[in-house]
Design an enzyme around this catalytic site. Structure first.
Site, PDB file in Angstrom:
ATOM      1  N   SER A   1     -38.645 -41.312 -53.916  1.00 10.25           N
ATOM      2  CA  SER A   1     -39.860 -40.602 -54.294  1.00 10.25           C
ATOM      3  C   SER A   1     -39.767 -39.140 -53.895  1.00 10.25           C
ATOM      4  O   SER A   1     -38.898 -38.740 -53.119  1.00 10.25           O
ATOM      5  CB  SER A   1     -41.068 -41.238 -53.608  1.00 10.25           C
ATOM      6  OG  SER A   1     -41.040 -40.897 -52.233  1.00 10.25           O
ATOM      7  N   LYS A   2     -40.705 -38.378 -54.418  1.00 10.22           N
ATOM      8  CA  LYS A   2     -40.755 -36.965 -54.097  1.00 10.22           C
ATOM      9  C   LYS A   2     -40.944 -36.782 -52.587  1.00 10.22           C
ATOM     10  O   LYS A   2     -40.385 -35.881 -51.986  1.00 10.22           O
ATOM     11  CB  LYS A   2     -41.929 -36.343 -54.847  1.00 10.22           C
ATOM     12  CG  LYS A   2     -42.064 -34.868 -54.634  1.00 10.22           C
ATOM     13  CD  LYS A   2     -43.149 -34.309 -55.512  1.00 10.22           C
ATOM     14  CE  LYS A   2     -44.162 -33.494 -54.738  1.00 10.22           C
ATOM     15  NZ  LYS A   2     -43.686 -32.773 -53.598  1.00 10.22           N
ATOM     16  N   ARG A   3     -41.711 -37.682 -52.008  1.00 13.65           N
ATOM     17  CA  ARG A   3     -41.959 -37.580 -50.565  1.00 13.65           C
ATOM     18  C   ARG A   3     -40.674 -37.749 -49.749  1.00 13.65           C
ATOM     19  O   ARG A   3     -40.483 -37.091 -48.737  1.00 13.65           O
ATOM     20  CB  ARG A   3     -43.019 -38.597 -50.127  1.00 13.65           C
ATOM     21  CG  ARG A   3     -44.150 -37.881 -49.427  1.00 13.65           C
ATOM     22  CD  ARG A   3     -45.253 -38.809 -48.999  1.00 13.65           C
ATOM     23  NE  ARG A   3     -46.085 -39.226 -50.124  1.00 13.65           N
ATOM     24  CZ  ARG A   3     -46.526 -40.480 -50.280  1.00 13.65           C
ATOM     25  NH1 ARG A   3     -46.198 -41.416 -49.402  1.00 13.65           N
ATOM     26  NH2 ARG A   3     -47.280 -40.783 -51.291  1.00 13.65           N
TER      27      ARG A   3
ATOM     28  N   ASP B   1     -39.006 -34.421 -49.801  1.00 15.94           N
ATOM     29  CA  ASP B   1     -39.633 -33.446 -48.902  1.00 15.94           C
ATOM     30  C   ASP B   1     -39.270 -33.742 -47.459  1.00 15.94           C
ATOM     31  O   ASP B   1     -38.961 -32.857 -46.675  1.00 15.94           O
ATOM     32  CB  ASP B   1     -41.166 -33.499 -49.046  1.00 15.94           C
ATOM     33  CG  ASP B   1     -41.605 -33.064 -50.439  1.00 15.94           C
ATOM     34  OD1 ASP B   1     -40.799 -32.405 -51.121  1.00 15.94           O
ATOM     35  OD2 ASP B   1     -42.735 -33.402 -50.840  1.00 15.94           O
TER      36      ASP B   1
END
Ligand code: GLU
Length: 516
Positions: free
Chosen positions: A263-265, A268
């Site tokens: 996921s994008k998380r 990050d």
């Protein structure tokens, strides 16, 4: 089978394209090119509530950057135009065809009514589904008389058109990666095919277009496998089974650790992009990093993605696009999810960074230097590049590995000073400086000769005075670089030249003599 290979990438423009989507497109592209077929870009934008401005342009730019070319589609054209679903107007006719054939029905239930039903079921700890078990008690053209349905339609009452799954029928399909898949129709909900806003849902538009565009293979993410029994049923209901594409559902791209979809998380948190290009959310202003802006080379991204879920069956890891096209096959796609590996991603970039010419790297590096207020020449920077590029994974690593070629140290790494500049080092360095001044005069105008003679002198001097080699060399390095790192000393002296070399040594003595 001598059907022409035609595959499509069919993103919905709902935001930036996830790197897993890029992999899906890449596999489609490789498959098409391997078989001399066509690769099509279709934009599936019939869900207007999820439409995001700029997403389509982003998708097109991403593939341009990656060198993945479409033969037909949005932005290119082709014989099946238009390729943007919001511009295609034929879907309703197809939905009506299904109603005529008894494979679909009008449903007039309002969103509130369905919501209430859902809640009612929830209190009974059950899941409400609009399906063969519930539809007979709901407000639709199965339970209403033909007159009532006509009346409602005439009055402009909102409706949706739903697929009518038969009761208790086994739906079989063969997935090229997963093998045989079987699903009982009684478990499936009567999906909406056509919405009250006058647009088709993904399912209807996707199947109709794959048929009309003569798609031979549907290669897409695993998340669509649960929808596939519906899609297969639609082909059968339309009587298109003979032209039904073959399906291949790709395994997920997983988080670097543990399980679950990348996921994008995760990106990050662990510091890597999950999107090809940087994306700025227009509503929230939030920025998501992209591979391009993070300094990745497109060839590295392509190579890395190709091997995340597919393997060539050999030990080879580096593949150009043409080599990938040559060896790619659906048979070698893994059934299991592929874990994203940041170390490997950097490794790939390192490999492709080394393949760039010194001039290519120097051209970009000169721009970075300019932004730092440093004006250098191509000739000089090309030399710098040749010395340090093997230490770099990215263009952005260049500065950290070569700043000392462009500026004299201001500070000296305290740890190195403490460890090396002790005992009689100030005196030793002063003697070295004196000798180097003589060497500079003797080799006036020839920095290569100066560097070599100095190196020779240093080795002799250390030997004759029985000094600690590591200590002396590191003090010279400290004077020239400011730290205990950097390339070969002779190379540094040769490039920065005798004048700069001498002034840096002189300054280090002035600054550091008071420290010990
Ligand atoms: N529009 C779908 C998506 O966004 C396409 C899925 C498919 O390839 O059928 O992924």
């Amino acid at each position: 089978m001598d059907r022409r290979i035609r595959v499509r990438f069919a993103p919905s423009p709902t935001g930036p394209l996830h790197i897993g989507g890029v992999r899906t497109a890449l596999y489609n592209y490789l498959f098409a090119k391997k078989h001399g077929g066509d690769f099509i870009l279709r934009i599936e934008d019939t869900d207007r509530t999820r439409f995001v401005e700029g997403a389509e342009e982003y998708i097109i730019e991403s593939f341009k950057w990656l060198g993945i070319k479409f033969d037909e589609g949005v932005g290119i054209g082709g014989r099946y135009e238009p390729y943007r679903q919001s511009e295609r107007t034929m879907y309703k006719d197809y939905a009506l065809q299904l109603i005529d054939k008894g494979w679909a029905y009008y449903a007039f239930d309002t969103p509130e009514e369905l919501d209430n039903l859902r809640k009612e079921y929830e209190t009974l700890k059950k899941n409400f589904q609009y399906d063969c078990n519930t539809r007979d008690n709901l407000r639709n053209s199965i339970t209403m008389s033909a007159e009532e349905v006509d009346e409602r339609l005439k009055n402009g009452e909102p409706y949706v058109i739903r697929f009518k799954f038969p009761k208790n029928a086994d739906i079989h399909l063969t997935d090229l990666i997963r093998g045989e898949v079987k699903m009982n129709s009684s478990l499936l909900d009567d999906k909406v095919l056509f919405k009250s806003d006058g647009l088709p849902t993904y399912h209807l538009a996707n199947v109709v277009d794959d048929y009309l565009m003569d798609i031979s293979h549907v290669i897409r993410g695993e998340e669509w496998l649960p929808s596939c029994p519906l899609h297969v049923s639609l082909y059968r209901a339309f009587g298109w089974e003979e032209r039904m594409p073959q399906f291949a559902h790709l395994p997920l791209l997983l988080k670097p650790e543990g399980n679950g979809k990348l996921s994008k998380r995760d990106g990050d948190r662990l510091g890597f992009p999950v999107f090809p290009l940087l994306w700025r959310d227009k509503k929230t202003g939030e920025i998501s990093s992209g591979y391009r802006e993070s300094g990745y080379l497109p060839q590295a991204v392509v190579n890395m993605l190709a091997l995340l879920g597919w393997n060539p069956g050999t030990e080879q890891e580096l593949f150009s696009m043409n080599e990938l096209i040559d060896v790619f096959s659906l048979e070698r796609i893994s059934k299991h999810g592929a874990k994203f590996d940041l170390v490997k991603a950097k490794w790939f970039n390192h490999q492709y960074f080394q393949q760039l010419s010194n001039e290519e790297i120097a051209t970009d590096y000169l721009e970075i230097l300019k932004q730092k207020g440093i004006n250098s020449t191509m000739e000089y920077t090309k030399e710098v590049v040749s010395l340090v590029k093997e230490r770099c994974d990215f263009l952005s690593d260049m500065w950290g590995n070569s700043y000392y070629f462009y500026q004299s140290p201001e500070n000296y790494d305290e740890k190195v000073v403490k460890k090396r500049w002790k005992d009689n080092m100030t005196e030793v360095m002063s003697q070295i400086l004196e000798q180097m001044q003589n060497i500079a005069i003797a080799n006036e105008g020839n920095n290569t000769a100066f560097a070599h003679s100095t190196e020779e002198f240093l080795l002799n001097y250390i030997g004759e005075n029985q000094l600690n080699m590591g200590q002396v060399m590191n003090c010279v390095r400290l004077a020239l670089v400011g730290e205990g790192k950097g390339v070969n000393l002779a190379d540094i002296m040769r490039l920065i030249g005798s004048k700069t070399t001498l002034s840096r040594i002189e300054r280090s003595i002035t600054v550091l003599e008071n420290e010990v």
